[in-house]
Write a protein that holds these residues in place. Structure first.
Motif, mmCIF file in Angstrom:
data_model
loop_
_atom_site.group_PDB
_atom_site.id
_atom_site.type_symbol
_atom_site.label_atom_id
_atom_site.label_comp_id
_atom_site.label_asym_id
_atom_site.label_seq_id
_atom_site.Cartn_x
_atom_site.Cartn_y
_atom_site.Cartn_z
ATOM 1 N N TYR A 1 45.189 45.479 29.154
ATOM 2 C CA TYR A 1 45.568 45.591 30.561
ATOM 3 C C TYR A 1 45.237 46.958 31.134
ATOM 4 O O TYR A 1 44.806 47.070 32.283
ATOM 5 N N TYR A 2 45.402 48.002 30.338
ATOM 6 C CA TYR A 2 45.221 49.344 30.910
ATOM 7 C C TYR A 2 43.802 49.546 31.419
ATOM 8 O O TYR A 2 43.558 50.414 32.249
ATOM 9 N N ALA A 3 42.862 48.724 30.918
ATOM 10 C CA ALA A 3 41.448 48.910 31.270
ATOM 11 C C ALA A 3 41.018 48.087 32.475
ATOM 12 O O ALA A 3 39.831 48.009 32.785
ATOM 13 N N ILE A 4 41.952 47.496 33.183
ATOM 14 C CA ILE A 4 41.583 46.677 34.351
ATOM 15 C C ILE A 4 40.844 47.498 35.387
ATOM 16 O O ILE A 4 41.031 48.712 35.474
ATOM 17 N N ALA A 5 40.014 46.791 36.152
ATOM 18 C CA ALA A 5 39.397 47.364 37.363
ATOM 19 C C ALA A 5 38.579 48.605 37.057
ATOM 20 O O ALA A 5 38.550 49.548 37.837
ATOM 21 N N ASN A 6 37.909 48.591 35.911
ATOM 22 C CA ASN A 6 37.010 49.702 35.584
ATOM 23 C C ASN A 6 35.548 49.292 35.668
ATOM 24 O O ASN A 6 34.674 50.091 35.347
ATOM 25 N N ARG A 7 35.316 48.038 36.038
ATOM 26 C CA ARG A 7 33.934 47.597 36.238
ATOM 27 C C ARG A 7 33.828 47.108 37.677
ATOM 28 O O ARG A 7 34.509 47.624 38.550
ATOM 29 N N GLU A 8 32.998 46.145 37.948
ATOM 30 C CA GLU A 8 32.919 45.645 39.317
ATOM 31 C C GLU A 8 34.214 44.906 39.672
ATOM 32 O O GLU A 8 34.918 44.427 38.779
ATOM 33 N N PRO A 9 34.518 44.805 40.969
ATOM 34 C CA PRO A 9 35.733 44.083 41.358
ATOM 35 C C PRO A 9 35.691 42.644 40.849
ATOM 36 O O PRO A 9 34.674 41.973 40.971
ATOM 37 N N THR A 10 36.781 42.191 40.277
ATOM 38 C CA THR A 10 36.811 40.847 39.683
ATOM 39 C C THR A 10 38.252 40.386 39.607
ATOM 40 O O THR A 10 39.156 41.210 39.397
ATOM 41 N N PRO A 11 38.498 39.109 39.795
ATOM 42 C CA PRO A 11 39.872 38.626 39.650
ATOM 43 C C PRO A 11 40.433 38.914 38.251
ATOM 44 O O PRO A 11 39.670 38.980 37.270
ATOM 45 N N MET A 12 41.724 39.063 38.175
ATOM 46 C CA MET A 12 42.390 39.473 36.938
ATOM 47 C C MET A 12 43.701 38.723 36.810
ATOM 48 O O MET A 12 44.331 38.392 37.829
ATOM 49 N N GLU A 13 44.117 38.459 35.581
ATOM 50 C CA GLU A 13 45.341 37.669 35.373
ATOM 51 C C GLU A 13 45.926 37.953 33.999
ATOM 52 O O GLU A 13 45.270 37.727 32.988
ATOM 53 N N ASN B 1 32.346 34.185 31.348
ATOM 54 C CA ASN B 1 31.107 33.386 31.395
ATOM 55 C C ASN B 1 31.017 32.505 32.632
ATOM 56 O O ASN B 1 30.596 31.342 32.559
ATOM 57 N N GLY B 2 31.384 33.052 33.752
ATOM 58 C CA GLY B 2 31.171 32.338 35.003
ATOM 59 C C GLY B 2 32.267 31.360 35.380
ATOM 60 O O GLY B 2 32.200 30.728 36.431
ATOM 61 N N VAL B 3 33.258 31.209 34.550
ATOM 62 C CA VAL B 3 34.356 30.299 34.899
ATOM 63 C C VAL B 3 35.370 31.071 35.755
ATOM 64 O O VAL B 3 35.742 32.198 35.432
ATOM 65 N N ALA B 4 35.787 30.458 36.850
ATOM 66 C CA ALA B 4 36.761 31.103 37.728
ATOM 67 C C ALA B 4 38.127 31.146 37.050
ATOM 68 O O ALA B 4 38.532 30.176 36.389
ATOM 69 N N LEU B 5 38.844 32.239 37.208
ATOM 70 C CA LEU B 5 40.180 32.341 36.594
ATOM 71 C C LEU B 5 41.082 31.197 37.029
ATOM 72 O O LEU B 5 41.874 30.696 36.233
ATOM 73 N N GLY B 6 40.940 30.770 38.270
ATOM 74 C CA GLY B 6 41.801 29.700 38.775
ATOM 75 C C GLY B 6 41.588 28.369 38.082
ATOM 76 O O GLY B 6 42.384 27.445 38.248
#
Lengths: 690, 690
Positions: B650-662, B582-587
């Motif tokens: 985790y296995y589903a990472i990076a299947n949509r638009e590029p986005t930070p992940m943690e 919802n728009g909050v940065a992972l950091g």
């Protein structure tokens, strides 16, 4: 490639018309004592500098924290380092060129700079009141002898570099991204200026000017292209301008920062990133590449701005300083997160064990922040300077003065961190020149008074800008105590401002003048407290900054430091060495954020330090025997026992037997769990999946 | 260097006298259906293997988690990857040698192996019940055509490598530390065996044997020296031994592991570390060097031990497994902490963003643990296998089957992680061959019954070791549910043991047979539950493992993971992608260890996943604007607001638009502070310093 002949050039006197107060007659008036008023950097005519430095000889460091370090530097470091430079052929590299020695050249292509830095350090030591007359004479003799060897190696063109000679001479100035010719020239200039400012002797300065002119007169936008493969020359040329008044050195510095030679020199993006040079300095927005190169470039750009006042430089410097202090600096003031390319990391990439934090980068960080402080009179720069000086730079030299850190990591497994010599031995003479010049950092003058930048037992013996004599004495046990007593002794009663630094680490400040409390209002920590009044001889100032053991956290974006505390007390960052933890392995140790925390003076330890005793925990079973991953609920219930952690100042690391070390100590899992255990109940997870 | 001629060798039948039950007549009896009983690895005659694999074709994966992945693999990955291999000249590299194409060789020296892995993957797909008849025919035609191109390129000596030809032919087997000749041979053998086991066709196997003999007959302690610069050949040769019964392949494997050629090949220490080869395998005590090389070597050594039984190997394998799982494996099962040399890090060096965790290393980790499981019947290996399979390997292929991760980091800033092709494209066909063979991992036989290694909707159609037919069906929504219903259908009532895996992630297990609860005693999670009884057709087993959202911590010695939680549910490791927050940065995000935690099935999301909703906090002011270092007391009082974190598998990472992940989310500082604020009082510090 055709070999270029560099005709010796005759310095042309260029009087400045910058509207600066005071005539720039320093150089012209050769019989004068101009050198006697010049500090580590010389800012009396720098339009954009708020502070004017004082000469190194105007300050005496009395018995205290820094005098002990300077004493060991002069008595142990300088002699042993000169001996090692001789043993490794660094001086012979010059002697062979004049025929005084018939030996092959030794060492990497930048060895000349190491000797120049030693001469700079020794010169400041000659200027320093802490050095005994005996040592002054000895050092002066050694320097003169070295200068004789150096000058004898200089070619008629002025060219002076022991690497690009013989069958390598045709490569001069053709491989600037790696050659270090500009870097060596820069250090030659700085050494020459230091010796001139310490003694008035121009013997090395004339040689430096000849080599400088050989570059400055033959390169430039309409001549041959130049780039500083390792920035350093920029600072040196501005200082040469300040010393000689010749604008061509300032103009060449502007050319170096203009970054216009990308095409002519076929610079690669990776070069420009690594060198922090080769594109317009004012196009930079963040630090990247080689940490020392970048910080030297920033220091040189600060010097350039102090003279030229181009606001684009100040804007860039502000961006860079924010980038450094908000995202890329270790808590020790160390800089450089990666061994690879000795470089900056990404923002918040601040690993402890892998930290590079080269001593040279810490020295550069001190130099840069000193320049920014001089520009602005802003105490935030002094805070970074102090942090770096006491911690990440100070760690670079062993307590006995003969062993040096190249890397200054914030954690180690007990590997050897200190050596007497490195094949690339840039760091040892660099920390020596910083320590040699350190008295010149303590005080500075301004139009309206005097700045007290740093605290230690010391005396300033100088004058106000109107010429009236001024002595200030400090009595303190800083950094072991936050109490400082100053005596202000103007020759005659005089109205001016004494600026007293309120360090950012001090939550409060108590101030008295002649025993009367002064209410400090509208000023917060991390500022200078201005005291404007009519000062009379013998007026006293009593300052008190309460020392506390401060558990400190890093910004959570610094992933490597999350969940950990570092202990600070005053300007000192502390660390655990395993040797002090009663047999408990560092890997099994946690810190209690809310536990007892005391300080204890230990005169016999590490040259006399205050250690911190802080509540901690130790895992009952070594964590190496536990699972790599387990549920939080399991982990927080593992057996542990209370222990007392003993912290020593970071600068004193690796001065006993090899032992693991750690600045950032994990916060007790119990303290994480305390908020969780009561409420934690896996069974409460509500799986809405059918 | 003289060019060596490799005479074609004729396979010599060597009957084994190992005392194994059953005659090793597989190869001799060429008209037989021996191939039909051989699994991914073939262990029926392996004296030291407790489990005997079943053929891929003996298992059918019905609609469920893995059938969806295998379907996309067959329908999308295999065709697009073959097209890319063609476009990049990998097949033409063979055709040019037979004159079928007149083109230059393309790609790095190991491209042959990529095609072999594709053939292996396609072969297993041909064997697989999930593949449609249409696709089987299509794949078989493609494979035959490729085999024709490959075999046509083989030299009379048996030598077959498209790189060391023409003006490079004289370098054959002279630069083994880099040549990948043994590596390509290994993959050729594995592809050939897969095609043989899928179809009974020896067309590629004969070629593989010719090349194998060209090596095995000409190298050895008393012949020319050999070393596997990239281990892989070891596994392949043991499997070739298992397939042909020829002991010379096993003997050559022993030679490869003996590590005696250090001197003759002038191997450097750095080679031996990097290759994980070149010194006695049994002298290893920990993992180091290139992760894939090391795990392939360990897999081959496990295969060797299964046959040869040398206890020194088992001892070494145990040390290595402990080293991996206690100190060097990511929570995803990924392996390889450093991009530099694609290598292992130091113990507990497990950085998230910098993690290499190559897909190939995860595939190797699955292969190795499958072999260890087969040796021992110990479910701990199945736990690691399952963790790696569902997470760090499964992430290697996108949900649509056409994009691949090479690195599988545990945090990212949103950089591109998936590509359709890599210049070194080892990973894509490697994950394809794992998925292709996956049905063969689900069940295994033992003397006394059958092992259920993995859970998913599936059918086993095989027989007990006494020859009596046995069918088992599983109905489950695993991994989204922990409930599994099995039906056991022996041809006739029969007494044997069904071994049901109780995964280590499940805190409890509920078991019923034919509706009657079975008390599980003396068995803990991470074990197989043996159910020995007289099984009758239609007997049912109902298993229930309660799924919970498990906040998981790492060993505090893993400095990069300290103060953080990873969420797990069942066999799945979860992760945050910023796009879901919802728009909050992972950091700026923290997790509450004691907050609400629910699971929610989302059929429309990422092919249908269960997401986790977990209480968290967000900093009110972006942390990027906060200081880099500040007192704990300041930090814990910074404004924050409660948010709900959404985790995806985790296995589903990076299947949509590029986005930070943690994966590893920092624990709320508030929860650290909660234990501290009340008691924290800087004023309480007691400074004993005078």
């Amino acid at each position: 490639m055709k070999q270029v002949s560099f005709a010796a050039t005759i310095p042309v006197l260029a009087l400045l018309a910058l509207g600066a107060p005071g005539q720039r007659d320093d150089w012209n008036n050769q019989g004068s004592d101009a050198w006697k008023k010049q500090g580590v950097i010389y800012l009396d005519h720098s339009l954009n500098a708020r502070l004017h430095t004082v000469p190194v000889s105007a300050v005496r460091l009395n018995d205290g924290f820094w005098s002990a370090r300077l004493k060991v530097m002069v008595e142990r470091s300088l002699p042993t380092m000169l001996q090692l430079l001789e043993e490794h052929g660094v001086v012979d590299n010059f002697r062979r060129l004049s025929g005084r020695k018939n030996v092959p050249r030794k060492g990497p292509l930048y060895t000349d700079s190491d000797l120049y830095k030693w001469i700079e350090a020794a010169s400041w030591a000659v200027a320093s009141n802490e050095t005994s007359d005996f040592d002054k004479q000895k050092l002066r003799g050694e320097i003169q002898s070295l200068i004789s060897d150096i000058v004898a190696a200089q070619e008629p063109s002025g060219y002076l570099d022991t690497y690009y000679v013989g069958d390598k001479a045709h490569l001069r100035f053709t491989e600037l991204t790696r050659s270090h010719e500009g870097y060596c020239l820069g250090h030659l200039i700085q050494a020459a200026i230091a010796y001139y400012r310490a003694t008035g002797s121009r013997s090395l300065l004339d040689a430096a000017i000849r080599f400088a002119d050989c570059v400055v007169d033959n390169f430039g936008p309409t001549k041959r292209p130049f780039v500083t493969g390792h920035p350093e020359l920029e600072m040196a040329l501005v200082e040469l301008y300040r010393t000689t008044g010749q604008t061509k050195y300032l103009e060449f510095t502007r050319y170096l920062f203009s970054g216009v030679e990308r095409d002519r020199l076929k610079l690669k993006d990776s070069d420009i990133r690594y060198m922090f040079s080769g594109k317009p300095f004012t196009s930079r927005t963040e630090f990247e590449g080689h940490a020392v190169r970048a910080l030297y470039a920033a220091s040189g750009a600060t010097d350039y701005f102090a003279e030229a006042g181009d606001p684009a430089y100040k804007h860039t410097l502000d961006l860079l300083w924010t980038d450094l202090t908000m995202r890329k600096m270790y808590i020790t003031g160390g800089v450089g997160s990666r061994a690879s390319n000795e470089s900056f990391g990404d923002p918040y990439e601040l690993p402890s064990a892998e930290a590079y934090a080269e001593t040279c980068a810490a020295v550069a960080n001190v130099m840069w922040n000193f320049r920014l402080l001089a520009l602005t009179g802003d105490a935030h720069y002094a805070d970074v300077l102090e942090r770096t000086l006491y911690n990440g730079a100070n760690s670079g030299m062993s307590l006995n003065g003969t062993l040096y850190c190249y890397r200054n990591p914030l954690a180690s497994n007990g590997e050897k961190l200190r050596n007497p010599w490195y094949d690339t031995t840039c760091c040892p003479p660099n920390i020596e020149r910083l320590f040699g010049s350190l008295p010149g950092y303590f005080y500075a003058m301004s139009r309206d008074g005097v700045y007290v930048n740093l605290y230690d037992n010391s005396e300033l013996n100088w004058h106000l800008e109107d010429g009236a004599g001024l002595k200030i004495t400090q009595a303190t046990n800083y950094p072991w105590s936050g109490d400082v007593k100053l005596t202000v002794n103007p020759d005659k009663p005089s109205t001016f401002t004494v600026y007293l630094r309120w360090p950012a680490w001090a939550a409060s400040a108590d101030l008295q003048v002649n025993g009367q409390s002064i209410q400090i209002s509208g000023i917060t920590r991390g500022s200078f407290i201005p005291i404007s009044r009519n000062w009379r001889p013998g007026d006293t100032i009593t300052l008190s900054f309460p020392l506390q053991n401060i558990p400190t956290v890093a910004n959570p974006r610094a992933a490597d430091l999350y969940g950990r505390l570092a202990m600070q007390r005053g300007p000192l960052v502390y660390t655990l060495e395993q040797i002090d933890q009663n047999g408990v392995a560092l890997g099994d140790i946690f810190i209690r954020p809310n536990g007892q925390s005391t300080a204890e003076a230990r005169k016999e330890l590490l040259g006399g330090v205050t250690v911190l005793k802080v509540s901690g925990q130790a895992a009952e079973k070594p964590l190496g025997e536990e699972a790599l991953y387990e549920p939080l609920a399991t982990a927080i219930n593992r057996a542990k026992r209370p222990i007392t952690l003993t912290f020593i100042p970071y600068y004193a690391i690796a001065n006993r037997e090899p032992t693991p070390m750690e600045v950032w100590v994990p916060i007790s899992r119990f303290d994480i769990g305390a908020a969780s255990t009561s409420a934690y109940n896996p069974g409460a997870n509500i799986a809405r999946h059918p």
